[in-house]
Design a protein around this motif. Structure first.
Motif, short mmCIF file in Angstrom:
data_model
loop_
_atom_site.label_atom_id
_atom_site.label_comp_id
_atom_site.label_asym_id
_atom_site.label_seq_id
_atom_site.Cartn_x
_atom_site.Cartn_y
_atom_site.Cartn_z
N ASP A 5 0.82 -1.20 0.00
CA ASP A 5 0.00 0.00 0.00
C ASP A 5 0.86 1.26 0.00
N PHE A 6 2.11 1.13 0.39
CA PHE A 6 3.01 2.28 0.49
C PHE A 6 4.17 2.23 -0.49
N LEU A 7 4.62 1.04 -0.85
CA LEU A 7 5.81 0.88 -1.69
C LEU A 7 5.51 0.02 -2.91
N PRO A 8 5.51 0.59 -4.10
CA PRO A 8 5.26 -0.20 -5.29
C PRO A 8 6.26 -1.35 -5.47
N LEU A 43 9.34 -9.51 -15.99
CA LEU A 43 8.36 -8.49 -15.62
C LEU A 43 8.36 -7.30 -16.57
N ARG A 44 9.45 -7.10 -17.28
CA ARG A 44 9.50 -6.00 -18.25
C ARG A 44 8.42 -6.16 -19.31
N LEU A 49 1.06 -5.44 -15.02
CA LEU A 49 1.38 -5.76 -13.64
C LEU A 49 2.12 -4.61 -12.97
N ILE A 50 3.04 -4.01 -13.69
CA ILE A 50 3.78 -2.86 -13.16
C ILE A 50 2.82 -1.70 -12.91
N ALA A 55 -0.32 1.93 -9.46
CA ALA A 55 -1.63 2.55 -9.29
C ALA A 55 -2.06 2.60 -7.83
N GLY A 56 -1.68 1.62 -7.05
CA GLY A 56 -2.03 1.62 -5.65
C GLY A 56 -1.43 2.78 -4.88
#
Length: 64
Positions: A5-8, A43-44, A49-50, A55-56
């Protein structure tokens, strides 16, 4: 609240845990680093997903 919630970056780490690092065991730091790099490379190709991880936190990716 969970740290995502604080750190992507926590969302990215969680994805690595669920993906490449599931049932991963090694006795070498080099093997772990290689697996992490491989996971980040994969993940690139998952911009959705990124975007979800950012967005959070009301963040967005810069345009390419």
């Amino acid at each position: 609240m969970y740290a995502t919630d604080f750190l992507p970056a926590e969302g990215i780490r969680a994805e690595l845990d669920r993906g490449i690092l599931t049932n991963f065991a090694t006795s070498s730091l080099d093997q772990l680093v290689t697996a992490m790099k491989r996971g980040l490379e994969q993940l690139r190709y998952r911009p959705d997903l990124i975007d979800d991880c950012l967005a959070g936190n009301a963040l967005t990716r810069p345009p390419p």
